[in-house]
Write a protein that holds these residues in place. Sequence first.
Motif, PDB file in Angstrom:
ATOM      1  N   MET A   8       0.828  -1.206   0.000  1.00 16.15           N
ATOM      2  CA  MET A   8       0.000   0.000   0.000  1.00 16.15           C
ATOM      3  C   MET A   8       0.867   1.263   0.000  1.00 16.15           C
ATOM      4  SD  MET A   8      -3.238  -0.556  -0.204  1.00 16.15           S
ATOM      5  CE  MET A   8      -4.722  -1.416   0.341  1.00 16.15           C
ATOM      6  N   LEU A   9       1.948   1.246   0.746  1.00 13.26           N
ATOM      7  CA  LEU A   9       2.876   2.384   0.727  1.00 13.26           C
ATOM      8  C   LEU A   9       3.484   2.544  -0.652  1.00 13.26           C
ATOM      9  CD1 LEU A   9       4.691   1.993   4.163  1.00 13.26           C
ATOM     10  CD2 LEU A   9       3.176   3.870   3.485  1.00 13.26           C
ATOM     11  N   GLU A  10       3.836   1.433  -1.259  1.00 10.44           N
ATOM     12  CA  GLU A  10       4.402   1.462  -2.609  1.00 10.44           C
ATOM     13  C   GLU A  10       3.408   2.033  -3.615  1.00 10.44           C
ATOM     14  OE1 GLU A  10       5.482  -1.929  -5.913  1.00 10.44           O
ATOM     15  OE2 GLU A  10       6.084  -2.330  -3.846  1.00 10.44           O
ATOM     16  N   LEU A  11       2.118   1.770  -3.388  1.00  7.45           N
ATOM     17  CA  LEU A  11       1.075   2.246  -4.299  1.00  7.45           C
ATOM     18  C   LEU A  11       0.670   3.695  -4.027  1.00  7.45           C
ATOM     19  CD1 LEU A  11      -1.207  -0.932  -4.331  1.00  7.45           C
ATOM     20  CD2 LEU A  11       0.230  -0.109  -6.210  1.00  7.45           C
ATOM     21  N   GLY A  12       1.217   4.299  -2.971  1.00  3.28           N
ATOM     22  CA  GLY A  12       0.971   5.725  -2.754  1.00  3.28           C
ATOM     23  C   GLY A  12       0.268   6.105  -1.476  1.00  3.28           C
ATOM     24  N   ALA A  13       0.016   5.167  -0.573  1.00  2.23           N
ATOM     25  CA  ALA A  13      -0.617   5.524   0.696  1.00  2.23           C
ATOM     26  C   ALA A  13       0.249   6.524   1.457  1.00  2.23           C
ATOM     27  CB  ALA A  13      -0.844   4.275   1.549  1.00  2.23           C
ATOM     28  N   ASP A  14      -0.381   7.528   2.041  1.00  4.53           N
ATOM     29  CA  ASP A  14       0.360   8.518   2.824  1.00  4.53           C
ATOM     30  C   ASP A  14       0.770   7.956   4.175  1.00  4.53           C
ATOM     31  OD1 ASP A  14       0.082  11.121   1.162  1.00  4.53           O
ATOM     32  OD2 ASP A  14      -1.948  10.299   1.219  1.00  4.53           O
ATOM     33  N   LYS A  15      -0.032   7.024   4.680  1.00  5.74           N
ATOM     34  CA  LYS A  15       0.239   6.472   6.006  1.00  5.74           C
ATOM     35  C   LYS A  15      -0.404   5.097   6.104  1.00  5.74           C
ATOM     36  CE  LYS A  15      -0.489   7.711  10.921  1.00  5.74           C
ATOM     37  NZ  LYS A  15      -1.087   8.729  11.807  1.00  5.74           N
ATOM     38  N   VAL A  16       0.247   4.182   6.797  1.00  7.05           N
ATOM     39  CA  VAL A  16      -0.366   2.892   7.088  1.00  7.05           C
ATOM     40  C   VAL A  16      -0.353   2.676   8.597  1.00  7.05           C
ATOM     41  CG1 VAL A  16       0.252   1.873   4.861  1.00  7.05           C
ATOM     42  CG2 VAL A  16       1.784   1.577   6.817  1.00  7.05           C
ATOM     43  N   ILE A  17      -1.367   2.013   9.078  1.00 10.71           N
ATOM     44  CA  ILE A  17      -1.480   1.702  10.505  1.00 10.71           C
ATOM     45  C   ILE A  17      -1.617   0.196  10.652  1.00 10.71           C
ATOM     46  CG2 ILE A  17      -2.931   1.934  12.556  1.00 10.71           C
ATOM     47  CD1 ILE A  17      -3.617   4.752  11.616  1.00 10.71           C
ATOM     48  N   VAL A  18      -0.723  -0.392  11.409  1.00 12.81           N
ATOM     49  CA  VAL A  18      -0.734  -1.832  11.641  1.00 12.81           C
ATOM     50  C   VAL A  18      -1.654  -2.138  12.817  1.00 12.81           C
ATOM     51  CG1 VAL A  18       0.647  -3.879  12.137  1.00 12.81           C
ATOM     52  CG2 VAL A  18       1.644  -1.992  10.817  1.00 12.81           C
ATOM     53  N   VAL A  19      -2.642  -2.980  12.590  1.00 17.70           N
ATOM     54  CA  VAL A  19      -3.557  -3.383  13.650  1.00 17.70           C
ATOM     55  C   VAL A  19      -2.948  -4.554  14.418  1.00 17.70           C
ATOM     56  CG1 VAL A  19      -5.840  -4.312  14.175  1.00 17.70           C
ATOM     57  CG2 VAL A  19      -5.574  -2.628  12.350  1.00 17.70           C
ATOM     58  N   LYS A  20      -2.759  -4.350  15.715  1.00 17.99           N
ATOM     59  CA  LYS A  20      -2.214  -5.411  16.561  1.00 17.99           C
ATOM     60  C   LYS A  20      -3.264  -5.960  17.522  1.00 17.99           C
ATOM     61  CE  LYS A  20       2.531  -3.676  16.342  1.00 17.99           C
ATOM     62  NZ  LYS A  20       3.701  -3.180  17.116  1.00 17.99           N
ATOM     63  N   ASN A  21      -4.216  -5.112  17.922  1.00 18.56           N
ATOM     64  CA  ASN A  21      -5.276  -5.543  18.829  1.00 18.56           C
ATOM     65  C   ASN A  21      -6.618  -5.540  18.100  1.00 18.56           C
ATOM     66  OD1 ASN A  21      -3.603  -5.838  21.234  1.00 18.56           O
ATOM     67  ND2 ASN A  21      -3.363  -3.614  21.105  1.00 18.56           N
ATOM     68  N   ASN A  22      -7.245  -4.363  17.973  1.00 20.42           N
ATOM     69  CA  ASN A  22      -8.446  -4.275  17.143  1.00 20.42           C
ATOM     70  C   ASN A  22      -8.445  -2.948  16.392  1.00 20.42           C
ATOM     71  OD1 ASN A  22     -10.161  -2.177  18.541  1.00 20.42           O
ATOM     72  ND2 ASN A  22      -9.926  -3.629  20.243  1.00 20.42           N
TER      73      ASN A  22
END
Length: 332
Positions: A199-213
């Motif tokens: 997603m970052l490679e495709l142009g997302a400004d930010k990604v958030i990794v879900v670890k809990n919910n």
Amino acid sequence: MKAAIFKEIEKPLSIENVKEPEIEQGEILLKVLASGLCHGDLHIIFGDWKTDVDVKTPIILGHEIIGQVMNDGKNVKKGDNVLVYNAFGCNECKYCKRGYPQYCDKVKILGVHENGGFAEYVKVPSEDNLVKVSGNPIDLAPLADAGLTAYSSVKDIEEGSNVALLGTGAVSMIALQILKLKNTKTTVVGRNYFKLSKMLELGADKVIVVKNNYSEDLSSKIGREKFDYIIDYVGSNETLKDVLWMIDRMGELRIVGEFGGEFTVPEQLMVLRGLRIKGVLYGTKKDLEELVKIFNEKKIKTLAVPYKLDEINMAIDDLLNERIIGRAVIIP
């Protein structure tokens, strides 16, 4: 012809030789060039939709189809390559007349209600649902559903909007690329590190990794930030929980994924912020035609991952266990 047959819930598809479809006046026979594997296929295979969608077995699944025309019609000729706009309505109800046959009470979907594209040939009820294309069929196939749904889910979002995408499947990946053509600020939320990297490679400004919910992790990472649009490509209890609190005034929640989620809507929150909630199912044929133009201009990629028909159960397992980055495409 060779086909993958769905016979029983939670059982592998059966690769068999079956009789080729016989066509009648007005119908078109396609030699299947490729057919995308969708989470909808998995929902059917594992019985998630058994109380909502009437699927009579045995049946050939596969609703995301590109094929080569085998008999002349009025507007298509033998040898043409076409995408199937896979919502065949009654053509008489108010939804069909407005161009939304997917909402018709009598809608028929190849690969759901009638034999579909996980085979060497498929019968199409009407050539009116065919869109001529040229290019690599493997790359084109995902446009017929994943691409169309992605386009429909974001097509009227305003330039410069702040958008959050929940989920990292093929639909979300294509939607992100279309949003970037609108210069939106885009945050993608998901669990899979490899897909988030894509997603970052495709142009997302930010990604958030879900670890809990989803709601807690998203809320903790954005602070006081609010989104104009949140698009949920999962549609589970987890993704929908408390999501409305993260939408800005006059913003909108769009629900695309169908993982059976439910949520409570706070009435005062809806009224005081002027929020909207919209369900997105598929798209229109005009949407598909516009999407093909964007694809032909090389502005988006479908991220197709090819599998042979004999490998379809492997593809199902890979999709189920999130090993596919993009769209699995089955080639007869």
